[in-house]
Design an enzyme around this catalytic site. Sequence first.
Site, PDB file in Angstrom:
ATOM      1  N   PRO A   9      -9.459  -3.847 -14.049  1.00 40.58           N
ATOM      2  CA  PRO A   9     -10.892  -3.696 -14.290  1.00 40.58           C
ATOM      3  C   PRO A   9     -11.671  -3.080 -13.135  1.00 40.58           C
ATOM      4  O   PRO A   9     -11.419  -3.399 -11.970  1.00 40.58           O
ATOM      5  CB  PRO A   9     -11.360  -5.141 -14.542  1.00 40.58           C
ATOM      6  CG  PRO A   9     -10.293  -6.007 -13.968  1.00 40.58           C
ATOM      7  CD  PRO A   9      -9.018  -5.239 -14.119  1.00 40.58           C
ATOM      8  N   ASN A  10     -12.571  -2.217 -13.498  1.00 41.27           N
ATOM      9  CA  ASN A  10     -13.539  -1.566 -12.596  1.00 41.27           C
ATOM     10  C   ASN A  10     -12.931  -0.505 -11.681  1.00 41.27           C
ATOM     11  O   ASN A  10     -13.648   0.126 -10.914  1.00 41.27           O
ATOM     12  CB  ASN A  10     -14.296  -2.616 -11.756  1.00 41.27           C
ATOM     13  CG  ASN A  10     -15.045  -3.597 -12.634  1.00 41.27           C
ATOM     14  OD1 ASN A  10     -15.834  -3.173 -13.473  1.00 41.27           O
ATOM     15  ND2 ASN A  10     -14.788  -4.876 -12.488  1.00 41.27           N
ATOM     16  N   ARG A  17     -18.734   2.747  -7.480  1.00 41.03           N
ATOM     17  CA  ARG A  17     -18.912   1.329  -7.116  1.00 41.03           C
ATOM     18  C   ARG A  17     -18.696   1.145  -5.612  1.00 41.03           C
ATOM     19  O   ARG A  17     -17.733   1.687  -5.039  1.00 41.03           O
ATOM     20  CB  ARG A  17     -17.958   0.424  -7.918  1.00 41.03           C
ATOM     21  CG  ARG A  17     -16.509   0.517  -7.498  1.00 41.03           C
ATOM     22  CD  ARG A  17     -15.560  -0.325  -8.336  1.00 41.03           C
ATOM     23  NE  ARG A  17     -15.556  -1.728  -7.999  1.00 41.03           N
ATOM     24  CZ  ARG A  17     -14.447  -2.492  -8.084  1.00 41.03           C
ATOM     25  NH1 ARG A  17     -13.284  -1.979  -8.470  1.00 41.03           N
ATOM     26  NH2 ARG A  17     -14.521  -3.760  -7.791  1.00 41.03           N
ATOM     27  N   TYR A  22     -14.831   1.005  -1.267  1.00 44.32           N
ATOM     28  CA  TYR A  22     -13.771   1.741  -1.963  1.00 44.32           C
ATOM     29  C   TYR A  22     -13.775   3.244  -1.688  1.00 44.32           C
ATOM     30  O   TYR A  22     -12.902   3.956  -2.178  1.00 44.32           O
ATOM     31  CB  TYR A  22     -13.876   1.486  -3.475  1.00 44.32           C
ATOM     32  CG  TYR A  22     -13.720   0.026  -3.832  1.00 44.32           C
ATOM     33  CD1 TYR A  22     -12.503  -0.618  -3.658  1.00 44.32           C
ATOM     34  CD2 TYR A  22     -14.793  -0.721  -4.317  1.00 44.32           C
ATOM     35  CE1 TYR A  22     -12.349  -1.962  -3.962  1.00 44.32           C
ATOM     36  CE2 TYR A  22     -14.656  -2.069  -4.629  1.00 44.32           C
ATOM     37  CZ  TYR A  22     -13.432  -2.683  -4.437  1.00 44.32           C
ATOM     38  OH  TYR A  22     -13.283  -4.014  -4.737  1.00 44.32           O
ATOM     39  N   ASN A  73      -2.465  -2.553  -9.558  1.00 45.59           N
ATOM     40  CA  ASN A  73      -3.725  -2.980  -8.943  1.00 45.59           C
ATOM     41  C   ASN A  73      -4.494  -3.712 -10.040  1.00 45.59           C
ATOM     42  O   ASN A  73      -5.119  -3.088 -10.908  1.00 45.59           O
ATOM     43  CB  ASN A  73      -4.534  -1.799  -8.406  1.00 45.59           C
ATOM     44  CG  ASN A  73      -5.762  -2.271  -7.644  1.00 45.59           C
ATOM     45  OD1 ASN A  73      -6.176  -3.435  -7.764  1.00 45.59           O
ATOM     46  ND2 ASN A  73      -6.373  -1.385  -6.882  1.00 45.59           N
ATOM     47  N   ALA A  76      -9.956  -7.588 -10.030  1.00 46.45           N
ATOM     48  CA  ALA A  76     -10.349  -8.998  -9.877  1.00 46.45           C
ATOM     49  C   ALA A  76      -9.434  -9.960 -10.631  1.00 46.45           C
ATOM     50  O   ALA A  76      -9.388 -11.147 -10.294  1.00 46.45           O
ATOM     51  CB  ALA A  76     -11.798  -9.187 -10.328  1.00 46.45           C
ATOM     52  N   GLU A  97       2.277  -5.384  -6.020  1.00 44.95           N
ATOM     53  CA  GLU A  97       0.819  -5.601  -6.046  1.00 44.95           C
ATOM     54  C   GLU A  97       0.183  -4.674  -5.005  1.00 44.95           C
ATOM     55  O   GLU A  97       0.624  -4.656  -3.851  1.00 44.95           O
ATOM     56  CB  GLU A  97       0.531  -7.066  -5.686  1.00 44.95           C
ATOM     57  CG  GLU A  97      -0.948  -7.379  -5.550  1.00 44.95           C
ATOM     58  CD  GLU A  97      -1.200  -8.811  -5.047  1.00 44.95           C
ATOM     59  OE1 GLU A  97      -0.238  -9.590  -4.907  1.00 44.95           O
ATOM     60  OE2 GLU A  97      -2.381  -9.120  -4.785  1.00 44.95           O
ATOM     61  N   HIS A  99      -3.724  -3.014  -3.448  1.00 48.98           N
ATOM     62  CA  HIS A  99      -5.190  -3.023  -3.418  1.00 48.98           C
ATOM     63  C   HIS A  99      -5.666  -1.916  -2.496  1.00 48.98           C
ATOM     64  O   HIS A  99      -5.060  -1.676  -1.445  1.00 48.98           O
ATOM     65  CB  HIS A  99      -5.734  -4.370  -2.918  1.00 48.98           C
ATOM     66  CG  HIS A  99      -5.296  -5.500  -3.778  1.00 48.98           C
ATOM     67  ND1 HIS A  99      -5.859  -5.748  -5.008  1.00 48.98           N
ATOM     68  CD2 HIS A  99      -4.321  -6.422  -3.610  1.00 48.98           C
ATOM     69  CE1 HIS A  99      -5.244  -6.792  -5.556  1.00 48.98           C
ATOM     70  NE2 HIS A  99      -4.309  -7.213  -4.729  1.00 48.98           N
ATOM     71  N   ARG A 106     -12.354  -9.969   3.029  1.00 47.44           N
ATOM     72  CA  ARG A 106     -13.590  -9.901   2.230  1.00 47.44           C
ATOM     73  C   ARG A 106     -14.017 -11.315   1.820  1.00 47.44           C
ATOM     74  O   ARG A 106     -13.782 -12.251   2.560  1.00 47.44           O
ATOM     75  CB  ARG A 106     -13.354  -8.960   1.040  1.00 47.44           C
ATOM     76  CG  ARG A 106     -13.015  -7.521   1.498  1.00 47.44           C
ATOM     77  CD  ARG A 106     -12.770  -6.602   0.328  1.00 47.44           C
ATOM     78  NE  ARG A 106     -13.973  -6.490  -0.506  1.00 47.44           N
ATOM     79  CZ  ARG A 106     -13.957  -6.010  -1.755  1.00 47.44           C
ATOM     80  NH1 ARG A 106     -12.827  -5.579  -2.283  1.00 47.44           N
ATOM     81  NH2 ARG A 106     -15.083  -5.954  -2.464  1.00 47.44           N
TER      82      ARG A 106
HETATM   83  C1  DQA Z   1      -9.237  -4.452  -5.544  1.00 47.86           C
HETATM   84  C2  DQA Z   1      -9.704  -5.727  -4.830  1.00 47.86           C
HETATM   85  C3  DQA Z   1     -10.192  -6.751  -5.842  1.00 47.86           C
HETATM   86  O1  DQA Z   1     -10.626  -7.926  -5.168  1.00 47.86           O
HETATM   87  C4  DQA Z   1     -11.349  -6.200  -6.631  1.00 47.86           C
HETATM   88  O2  DQA Z   1     -11.758  -7.120  -7.608  1.00 47.86           O
HETATM   89  C5  DQA Z   1     -11.061  -4.862  -7.221  1.00 47.86           C
HETATM   90  C6  DQA Z   1     -10.320  -3.888  -6.436  1.00 47.86           C
HETATM   91  C7  DQA Z   1      -8.845  -3.363  -4.526  1.00 47.86           C
HETATM   92  O3  DQA Z   1      -8.173  -2.418  -4.939  1.00 47.86           O
HETATM   93  O4  DQA Z   1      -9.228  -3.424  -3.353  1.00 47.86           O
HETATM   94  O5  DQA Z   1     -11.526  -4.550  -8.305  1.00 47.86           O
HETATM   95  O6  DQA Z   1      -8.103  -4.762  -6.308  1.00 47.86           O
END
Ligand code: DQA
Length: 143
Positions: A9-10, A17, A22, A73, A76, A97, A99, A106
């Site tokens: 998500p996102n 964002r 990011y 990835n 959240a 995994e 990120h 954070r």
């Molecule tokens: C993320 C880190 C997560 O905490 C966050 O919710 C994201 C992006 C990252 O790539 O840094 O959406 O996975």
Amino acid sequence: MNILVLNGPNLNMIGIREPEVYGTKTYEDLENYLFSLQSQYNVTLDIKQSNLEGILIDLLHYGNDRFDGVILNAGAFTHYSYALYDAIKSIQIPVVEVHLSNTDKREEFRKVSVIREACITCIMGLGFKSYEEGIKYLLKEGV
Ligand code: DQA
């Protein structure tokens, strides 16, 4: 090696964002960056993004006998989705995994990853390069 890259998500909103976290590169930039690695590492990438937990779970199941490994990835969902943890445990191929940001530096809630134990490693905080390191890890350790 065929690798499924799954973004949660996102992640489609990077570039827009929280650019201070990011960066200013877009999701399309991420896809192009990843595709450009294919020849360098002699891998084939299938890149998917969904904002829906169930779709990510379905894609993990789908990937099981079609790919050699997954770069995930989970956004959240990383921090609370036991369903994703179970999905990773349900499949036989290795999952890395990744990120973009360093989640350990954070908010408190980001310091917990409920999927980490199901994954073969976690690479974070390197921006797009987290994915590249994930590919390298799969090539070295994954199969
Ligand atoms: C993320 C880190 C997560 O905490 C966050 O919710 C994201 C992006 C990252 O790539 O840094 O959406 O996975």
